[in-house]
Design a protein around this motif. Sequence first.
Motif, PDB file in Angstrom:
ATOM      1  N   TYR A   1      -5.626   4.432   7.013  1.00  7.26           N
ATOM      2  CA  TYR A   1      -4.971   4.772   5.750  1.00  7.26           C
ATOM      3  C   TYR A   1      -5.201   6.213   5.325  1.00  7.26           C
ATOM      4  CZ  TYR A   1      -2.379   0.630   4.696  1.00  7.26           C
ATOM      5  OH  TYR A   1      -1.422  -0.361   4.734  1.00  7.26           O
ATOM      6  N   GLU A   2      -6.302   6.785   5.766  1.00  6.79           N
ATOM      7  CA  GLU A   2      -6.483   8.207   5.471  1.00  6.79           C
ATOM      8  C   GLU A   2      -5.345   8.997   6.120  1.00  6.79           C
ATOM      9  OE1 GLU A   2     -10.603   9.383   5.671  1.00  6.79           O
ATOM     10  OE2 GLU A   2      -9.942  11.369   6.383  1.00  6.79           O
ATOM     11  N   TRP A   3      -5.058   8.630   7.382  1.00  4.55           N
ATOM     12  CA  TRP A   3      -3.985   9.328   8.102  1.00  4.55           C
ATOM     13  C   TRP A   3      -2.618   9.031   7.475  1.00  4.55           C
ATOM     14  CZ3 TRP A   3       0.464   8.627  10.916  1.00  4.55           C
ATOM     15  CH2 TRP A   3       0.882   9.735  11.675  1.00  4.55           C
TER      16      TRP A   3
ATOM     17  N   ASP B   1       0.197   3.901  -2.924  1.00  2.60           N
ATOM     18  CA  ASP B   1      -0.323   5.221  -2.544  1.00  2.60           C
ATOM     19  C   ASP B   1       0.640   6.368  -2.842  1.00  2.60           C
ATOM     20  OD1 ASP B   1      -2.571   3.970  -1.659  1.00  2.60           O
ATOM     21  OD2 ASP B   1      -2.115   4.142   0.488  1.00  2.60           O
TER      22      ASP B   1
ATOM     23  N   SER C   1      -9.925   2.160   6.876  1.00  2.00           N
ATOM     24  CA  SER C   1     -10.072   3.431   6.151  1.00  2.00           C
ATOM     25  C   SER C   1      -9.492   4.635   6.897  1.00  2.00           C
ATOM     26  CB  SER C   1     -11.530   3.665   5.764  1.00  2.00           C
ATOM     27  OG  SER C   1     -12.339   3.685   6.907  1.00  2.00           O
ATOM     28  N   HIS C   2      -9.755   4.767   8.199  1.00  2.00           N
ATOM     29  CA  HIS C   2      -9.205   5.942   8.902  1.00  2.00           C
ATOM     30  C   HIS C   2      -7.696   5.837   9.055  1.00  2.00           C
ATOM     31  CE1 HIS C   2     -13.215   7.481  10.733  1.00  2.00           C
ATOM     32  NE2 HIS C   2     -13.015   7.864   9.488  1.00  2.00           N
TER      33      HIS C   2
ATOM     34  N   LYS D   1      -1.907   8.069   4.421  1.00  2.00           N
ATOM     35  CA  LYS D   1      -1.782   8.687   3.092  1.00  2.00           C
ATOM     36  C   LYS D   1      -1.384  10.154   3.225  1.00  2.00           C
ATOM     37  CE  LYS D   1      -4.389   7.036  -0.790  1.00  2.00           C
ATOM     38  NZ  LYS D   1      -5.701   6.814  -1.411  1.00  2.00           N
ATOM     39  N   ASN D   2      -2.089  10.862   4.113  1.00  2.00           N
ATOM     40  CA  ASN D   2      -1.815  12.293   4.282  1.00  2.00           C
ATOM     41  C   ASN D   2      -0.444  12.567   4.871  1.00  2.00           C
ATOM     42  OD1 ASN D   2      -4.212  13.181   3.265  1.00  2.00           O
ATOM     43  ND2 ASN D   2      -5.265  13.102   5.256  1.00  2.00           N
TER      44      ASN D   2
ATOM     45  N   TYR E   1      -7.576   9.753  15.074  1.00  3.64           N
ATOM     46  CA  TYR E   1      -8.783   8.960  14.773  1.00  3.64           C
ATOM     47  C   TYR E   1      -8.969   7.915  15.869  1.00  3.64           C
ATOM     48  CZ  TYR E   1      -8.723  10.779   9.960  1.00  3.64           C
ATOM     49  OH  TYR E   1      -8.734  11.570   8.848  1.00  3.64           O
TER      50      TYR E   1
ATOM     51  N   GLN F   1     -12.527   0.208  14.233  1.00  5.55           N
ATOM     52  CA  GLN F   1     -12.564  -0.070  12.793  1.00  5.55           C
ATOM     53  C   GLN F   1     -11.806  -1.359  12.472  1.00  5.55           C
ATOM     54  OE1 GLN F   1     -11.310   3.145  10.224  1.00  5.55           O
ATOM     55  NE2 GLN F   1     -13.399   3.959  10.170  1.00  5.55           N
TER      56      GLN F   1
ATOM     57  N   SER G   1       1.848  10.279   0.812  1.00  5.42           N
ATOM     58  CA  SER G   1       1.816  11.389  -0.143  1.00  5.42           C
ATOM     59  C   SER G   1       3.115  12.194  -0.127  1.00  5.42           C
ATOM     60  CB  SER G   1       0.641  12.318   0.171  1.00  5.42           C
ATOM     61  OG  SER G   1       0.830  12.898   1.449  1.00  5.42           O
TER      62      SER G   1
ATOM     63  N   ARG H   1       0.823  -1.214   0.000  1.00  8.17           N
ATOM     64  CA  ARG H   1       0.000   0.000   0.000  1.00  8.17           C
ATOM     65  C   ARG H   1       0.856   1.262   0.000  1.00  8.17           C
ATOM     66  NH1 ARG H   1      -5.726   1.272   1.955  1.00  8.17           N
ATOM     67  NH2 ARG H   1      -4.990   3.029   0.733  1.00  8.17           N
TER      68      ARG H   1
END
Length: 494
Positions: free
Chosen positions: A451-453, A272, A448-449, A455-456, A435, A441, A460, A268
């Motif tokens: 990976y949101e963190w 990503d 999801s949360h 990724k950001n 989160y 989760q 990225s 991932r």
Amino acid sequence: MSAYQQLESIFKKTHHLNHLHAIVSWDEAVMMPPGGGDARAEALGTLSSISHETITQPQTADWLEQANQDNSLNNWQKANLKWMAKKYKNATCIPAELVRQITQASITCEQAWRQMKADNNWKDFAPLLEKTLNLVKESAAIRADSFKQSPYDILIDDFSSEINQAIIDPIFTELKATLPAITQQAQERQKQISIIKPTGKFPIDKQRELSKALMQAIGFDFNRGRLDVSHHPFCGGVSEDVRITTRYNENEFISSAMAICHETGHARYEQDLPTEWLHQPVGQIHSMALHESQSLLIEMQACRSREFMDFLAPLAQQFFGEQEAINPDNLYHLYTHVKPDFIRVDADELTYPLHVILRYELEKQLIEGNLLVKELPAAWNELMQKYLGINPKDNYALGVMQDVHWPSGAFGYFPAYTLGAIIAAQLFAKAKIEYPDIPQQLAQGNFSHLYEWLKNNVHSKASSLSTQELLTQATGNPLSAENYLQHIQKRYID
Ligand SMILES: [Zn+2]
């Protein structure tokens, strides 16, 4: 075209060559018949030298100098330029003949190692290792001079970019002072828990389905990647086409399931990465230390948590049927069982760093010339006794000959594993603060949360920041063992 743009086009070309190198290397490990080995090694050697020639072409030095004066570059371009300059310097400062000798010696040493390890033959292996070590030392000394760093720091930097002994030493000293006692305490505590081993046959096709279900949950993009089987699990390929592998044993599914979580964590990170920079050095994964932090975050922090077992147990039952051993509490005990043992790759979360610290201390002395190859087995056994309370004696396959790293010339690699574990704990702790529902989760197989963190704050950024900058921006602190020690205290002692 500006000088900077010229450089971008050179590095785009080398990226394409690296792409092919990665896929062909995957093929070698997964598909290639044994008779193809020699020709493949030669073909890959040619590909590497084309890549080397592309970077070291005569104009590169001028373009680097001109681009350095270019005031119009943005931060990503500047970071990209820094990586290009480093790659250029690394590629040009060592004589081509020495590079050839290192490649040759390490291939010979690694090939011999496979059989000699099986035969427990240290006597014939030692001179081959010595030859590889001496060539690596020679090259490290040249680069140390050119980069104004110590030779061992240069080697560490190859795998844990911008990390050196001054950063590692206090952290490893802290781990050495705490882990042996925590390991003993954890073992005492675990004596009261009875663990049930899952029994029966676990058909390979069912294990493959479980693997895919886990990858799906973690968010692997099957449109840009695939799963296969190899001797040792790994993550290869490129961001647009990630190749992960695992291995199956019909008699148990526990280890393969966790290897999948680990490799999907690696995958991932690759998948990503920011698409607009993929073909440039700044758009690549930052270092092996950071890569390992992403696999260990998923494997050790998320997928070995008690919460995740609420998802894993019913999922495993779907494929293998119900049995007493496949319940969340029992799986958790299986996955957190502590027992000092000889082999690093089979080590539990608590003793693993001690295996790494032992290797770190020995290879540092080897590189500095304070330890000779012939003294290595005795030094290994002494530290093994000191840190883990066990001694492999004359069984070299369980001791100094167990890893592929030194025979293949990869001195300086080992710290990346434990740095990865520490970074993973630091990132996971912060993600859970931002989160708080991440554990709930995970109990539903929902990443999801998390990976949101990630990724950001990590993916990225690719290679636009140093490890220390990335950690400070993401967590408020530079690299520190604090969260890691809190994590193991909570999981194994409280
Ligand atoms: Zn890994």
